[in-house]
Design a protein around this motif. Structure first.
Motif, short mmCIF file in Angstrom:
data_model
loop_
_atom_site.label_atom_id
_atom_site.label_comp_id
_atom_site.label_asym_id
_atom_site.label_seq_id
_atom_site.Cartn_x
_atom_site.Cartn_y
_atom_site.Cartn_z
N THR A 100 60.75 -8.32 42.42
CA THR A 100 61.23 -9.62 41.95
C THR A 100 60.15 -10.31 41.12
N ASN A 101 60.55 -10.70 39.90
CA ASN A 101 59.59 -11.44 39.08
C ASN A 101 59.61 -12.91 39.49
N LEU A 102 58.51 -13.33 40.10
CA LEU A 102 58.36 -14.69 40.61
C LEU A 102 57.74 -15.55 39.51
N GLY A 103 58.31 -16.74 39.27
CA GLY A 103 57.78 -17.56 38.18
C GLY A 103 57.66 -19.03 38.52
N ASN A 104 56.52 -19.64 38.24
CA ASN A 104 56.32 -21.07 38.36
C ASN A 104 56.29 -21.68 36.96
N ALA A 105 57.15 -22.68 36.71
CA ALA A 105 57.14 -23.38 35.42
C ALA A 105 56.15 -24.53 35.50
N ILE A 106 55.16 -24.50 34.60
CA ILE A 106 54.02 -25.41 34.72
C ILE A 106 53.78 -26.21 33.44
N ALA A 107 53.47 -27.49 33.62
CA ALA A 107 52.98 -28.33 32.51
C ALA A 107 51.70 -29.00 32.99
N LEU A 108 50.61 -28.73 32.30
CA LEU A 108 49.33 -29.35 32.65
C LEU A 108 49.02 -30.44 31.64
N LEU A 109 48.98 -31.69 32.12
CA LEU A 109 48.60 -32.82 31.27
C LEU A 109 47.10 -33.02 31.43
N LYS A 110 46.38 -32.63 30.39
CA LYS A 110 44.92 -32.65 30.51
C LYS A 110 44.38 -34.08 30.44
N GLY A 111 43.34 -34.32 31.22
CA GLY A 111 42.72 -35.63 31.24
C GLY A 111 41.90 -35.89 29.99
N THR A 112 41.63 -37.17 29.75
CA THR A 112 40.86 -37.55 28.56
C THR A 112 39.36 -37.51 28.80
N ASP A 113 38.95 -37.44 30.06
CA ASP A 113 37.52 -37.40 30.39
C ASP A 113 37.14 -35.96 30.74
N PRO A 114 36.43 -35.28 29.83
CA PRO A 114 36.10 -33.87 30.08
C PRO A 114 35.22 -33.65 31.30
N THR A 115 34.56 -34.71 31.77
CA THR A 115 33.72 -34.56 32.96
C THR A 115 34.53 -34.75 34.25
N ASP A 116 35.76 -35.20 34.11
CA ASP A 116 36.61 -35.44 35.28
C ASP A 116 37.47 -34.20 35.52
N GLN A 117 37.10 -33.42 36.51
CA GLN A 117 37.78 -32.14 36.76
C GLN A 117 38.91 -32.24 37.79
N ARG A 118 39.17 -33.44 38.26
CA ARG A 118 40.21 -33.59 39.29
C ARG A 118 41.58 -33.17 38.76
N ILE A 119 42.37 -32.59 39.65
CA ILE A 119 43.76 -32.23 39.31
C ILE A 119 44.68 -32.81 40.38
N ILE A 120 45.68 -33.54 39.93
CA ILE A 120 46.73 -34.00 40.83
C ILE A 120 47.96 -33.15 40.56
N ILE A 121 48.50 -32.53 41.60
CA ILE A 121 49.65 -31.64 41.44
C ILE A 121 50.92 -32.35 41.88
N VAL A 122 51.92 -32.34 41.00
CA VAL A 122 53.23 -32.91 41.31
C VAL A 122 54.23 -31.76 41.32
N SER A 123 54.81 -31.47 42.48
CA SER A 123 55.60 -30.23 42.60
C SER A 123 56.96 -30.43 43.26
N GLY A 124 57.84 -29.47 42.98
CA GLY A 124 59.13 -29.34 43.66
C GLY A 124 59.49 -27.87 43.58
#
Ligand SMILES: [Zn+2]
Length: 229
Positions: A107-131
């Motif tokens: 089975t080909n498993l697939g996650n559809a993803i959109a990454l909205l990159k932050g404006t501060d390149p030193t800020d590596q935090r990621i907030i994940i919004v999922s369903g």
């Protein structure tokens, strides 16, 4: 649906600034942009795809999990056009092997993803919004019968898409990753595939805001004794 909008207002409050809550005019602006019609249209589109079972067709253009993930990606790509190059859209996928339990064929498993990159390149935090994008009927291995899954979890995916639409027009210092995972009903496979990637790439995950069955009405329905559920 009211509950979905209510949830989004909470979600946006957390994403922007947990301190300020709904009284912050910036947050109020985002909440105001959440569209009831968009949420409804998103759910109706997902329901129209027949089944979104993880083992359903990935090549049929009209029905199945492939049509579903391609549609989510197309929505994300539209939002990316307004993001001044800050939103990256991709399908994370891999083949699952039969496990003798809830996966009975490759089975080909697939996650559809959109990454909205932050404006501060030193800020590596990621907030994940999922369903979770996948749906099913009672028989866990039945990948052909209609499984509309309007609430479970069309509602959550609709909220992810609407959050991406609203937030992609604005700039935030940290990264926000919107994802419709697959394989949830078969054993959380899509979430595991994403978390494996996060671990391998050493993501700094600040929060995961997961949305599953946010359209149910248990909050609105009083118990027999008149108190809310
Ligand atoms: Zn669910």
């Amino acid at each position: 649906m009211k509950k979905a909008v209510f949830f989004l207002s909470i979600l946006l409050s957390i994403v922007i600034n947990a301190q300020k809550q709904e009284k912050d005019p910036e947050i109020a602006g985002y909440v105001k942009n959440v569209s009831k019609d968009s949420l409804k249209a998103n759910i109706e589109k997902l329901v129209s795809l027949g089944t979104r079972h993880t083992m359903s067709s990935t090549t049929d253009k009209e029905k199945g999990i492939g049509a579903a993930r391609n549609w989510v990606l197309s929505k994300f790509r539209n939002f990316a056009k307004n993001s001044e190059g800050r939103m990256e859209v991709y399908l994370q996928n891999e083949d699952l092997q039969p496990d003798g339990k809830r996966i009975n064929k490759v089975t080909n498993l697939g996650n559809a993803i959109a990454l909205l990159k932050g404006t501060d390149p030193t800020d590596q935090r990621i907030i994940i919004v999922s369903g979770h994008l996948d749906s099913r009927v009672s028989d866990i291995l039945n990948s052909t019968d209609d499984a509309p899954g309007a609430n479970d979890d069309g509602s959550g995916v609709a909220a992810v898409i609407e959050s991406a639409r609203v937030l992609s027009r604005s700039k935030f210092p940290m990264n926000i990753l919107f994802v419709a995972v697959s394989g949830e009903e078969q054993g959380l496979f899509g979430a595991k595939m994403l978390s494996d990637k996060a671990k391998a790439e050493n993501w700094q995950v600040e929060a995961v805001l997961n949305n599953d069955m946010i359209g149910n009405n248990s909050f609105d329905t009083p118990k027999n004794d008149g108190t809310p559920n």
